[in-house]
Motif scaffolding. Structure first.
Motif, PDB file in Angstrom:
ATOM      1  N   ALA A 131      -4.024   1.848   9.017  1.00 36.91           N
ATOM      2  CA  ALA A 131      -4.728   2.978   9.634  1.00 36.91           C
ATOM      3  C   ALA A 131      -5.249   2.652  11.031  1.00 36.91           C
ATOM      4  CB  ALA A 131      -5.870   3.439   8.746  1.00 36.91           C
ATOM      5  N   ASP A 132      -5.539   1.402  11.302  1.00 34.10           N
ATOM      6  CA  ASP A 132      -6.047   1.075  12.633  1.00 34.10           C
ATOM      7  C   ASP A 132      -4.947   1.055  13.694  1.00 34.10           C
ATOM      8  OD1 ASP A 132      -4.861  -1.139  11.543  1.00 34.10           O
ATOM      9  OD2 ASP A 132      -6.299  -2.575  12.349  1.00 34.10           O
ATOM     10  N   THR A 133      -3.685   0.977  13.279  1.00 39.14           N
ATOM     11  CA  THR A 133      -2.593   0.931  14.246  1.00 39.14           C
ATOM     12  C   THR A 133      -1.836   2.247  14.358  1.00 39.14           C
ATOM     13  OG1 THR A 133      -1.061   0.104  12.574  1.00 39.14           O
ATOM     14  CG2 THR A 133      -2.255  -1.527  13.873  1.00 39.14           C
ATOM     15  N   SER A 134      -2.005   3.148  13.401  1.00 38.97           N
ATOM     16  CA  SER A 134      -1.228   4.380  13.405  1.00 38.97           C
ATOM     17  C   SER A 134      -2.081   5.557  12.951  1.00 38.97           C
ATOM     18  CB  SER A 134      -0.020   4.231  12.480  1.00 38.97           C
ATOM     19  OG  SER A 134       0.613   5.464  12.289  1.00 38.97           O
ATOM     20  N   ASN A 135      -2.065   6.626  13.726  1.00 39.54           N
ATOM     21  CA  ASN A 135      -2.790   7.829  13.335  1.00 39.54           C
ATOM     22  C   ASN A 135      -2.167   8.493  12.113  1.00 39.54           C
ATOM     23  OD1 ASN A 135      -4.668   7.577  15.363  1.00 39.54           O
ATOM     24  ND2 ASN A 135      -3.496   8.832  16.804  1.00 39.54           N
ATOM     25  N   VAL A 136      -0.848   8.430  12.015  1.00 41.34           N
ATOM     26  CA  VAL A 136      -0.159   9.030  10.877  1.00 41.34           C
ATOM     27  C   VAL A 136      -0.544   8.315   9.586  1.00 41.34           C
ATOM     28  CG1 VAL A 136       2.106   9.500   9.866  1.00 41.34           C
ATOM     29  CG2 VAL A 136       1.758   9.804  12.315  1.00 41.34           C
ATOM     30  N   THR A 163      -5.536   3.859  -0.394  1.00 41.07           N
ATOM     31  CA  THR A 163      -6.540   2.929   0.125  1.00 41.07           C
ATOM     32  C   THR A 163      -5.877   1.717   0.772  1.00 41.07           C
ATOM     33  OG1 THR A 163      -8.067   3.634  -1.594  1.00 41.07           O
ATOM     34  CG2 THR A 163      -8.557   1.564  -0.507  1.00 41.07           C
ATOM     35  N   THR A 164      -4.819   1.203   0.163  1.00 40.41           N
ATOM     36  CA  THR A 164      -4.104   0.056   0.723  1.00 40.41           C
ATOM     37  C   THR A 164      -3.495   0.404   2.074  1.00 40.41           C
ATOM     38  OG1 THR A 164      -3.600  -0.711  -1.504  1.00 40.41           O
ATOM     39  CG2 THR A 164      -2.295  -1.628   0.279  1.00 40.41           C
ATOM     40  N   ILE A 165      -2.856   1.559   2.149  1.00 38.78           N
ATOM     41  CA  ILE A 165      -2.280   1.980   3.431  1.00 38.78           C
ATOM     42  C   ILE A 165      -3.385   2.153   4.464  1.00 38.78           C
ATOM     43  CG2 ILE A 165      -1.148   3.931   4.591  1.00 38.78           C
ATOM     44  CD1 ILE A 165       0.623   4.174   2.109  1.00 38.78           C
ATOM     45  N   GLY A 166      -4.499   2.711   4.041  1.00 42.09           N
ATOM     46  CA  GLY A 166      -5.619   2.886   4.961  1.00 42.09           C
ATOM     47  C   GLY A 166      -6.172   1.570   5.469  1.00 42.09           C
ATOM     48  N   LEU A 167      -6.261   0.592   4.605  1.00 45.65           N
ATOM     49  CA  LEU A 167      -6.805  -0.705   5.013  1.00 45.65           C
ATOM     50  C   LEU A 167      -5.846  -1.485   5.901  1.00 45.65           C
ATOM     51  CD1 LEU A 167      -8.501  -1.890   1.698  1.00 45.65           C
ATOM     52  CD2 LEU A 167      -9.627  -1.120   3.797  1.00 45.65           C
ATOM     53  N   ALA A 196      -3.424   8.196   4.522  1.00 42.84           N
ATOM     54  CA  ALA A 196      -4.389   7.541   3.641  1.00 42.84           C
ATOM     55  C   ALA A 196      -5.529   8.488   3.286  1.00 42.84           C
ATOM     56  CB  ALA A 196      -4.940   6.281   4.305  1.00 42.84           C
ATOM     57  N   GLY A 197      -6.017   9.223   4.262  1.00 37.76           N
ATOM     58  CA  GLY A 197      -7.107  10.162   3.997  1.00 37.76           C
ATOM     59  C   GLY A 197      -6.699  11.269   3.046  1.00 37.76           C
TER      60      GLY A 197
END
Length: 77
Positions: free
Chosen positions: A40-45, A33-37, A50-51
């Protein structure tokens, strides 16, 4: 009634080990969740990572909670 033998897969697993794995899955959920927040908006990987970690951790938490419930239910009184 005949007694069921305790030859199940969950029999040799201790409650402590289930709780440790449950804690690890919660940490994985928080990290995903932290990585996603954050990224995630700057990198598709990062978004995919995160997903995937969130799905894996939620499935793991559900399975471990079921295993813990089964383990505690079998405990002799």
């Amino acid at each position: 009634m005949a007694e069921r033998p305790d030859k199940t897969t969950i029999g040799p697993i201790t409650t402590r080990r289930i709780l440790y794995w449950l804690a690890a899955m919660i940490v994985l959920l928080v990290v995903g969740t932290t990585i996603g927040l954050i990224w995630a908006d700057t990198s598709n990987v990062a978004g995919v990572f995160a997903g995937v970690t969130n799905v894996v951790s939620v499935v793991g938490i559900v399975l471990l909670l079921i295993a813990l419930a089964v383990k505690r239910r079998r405990r002799p009184s």
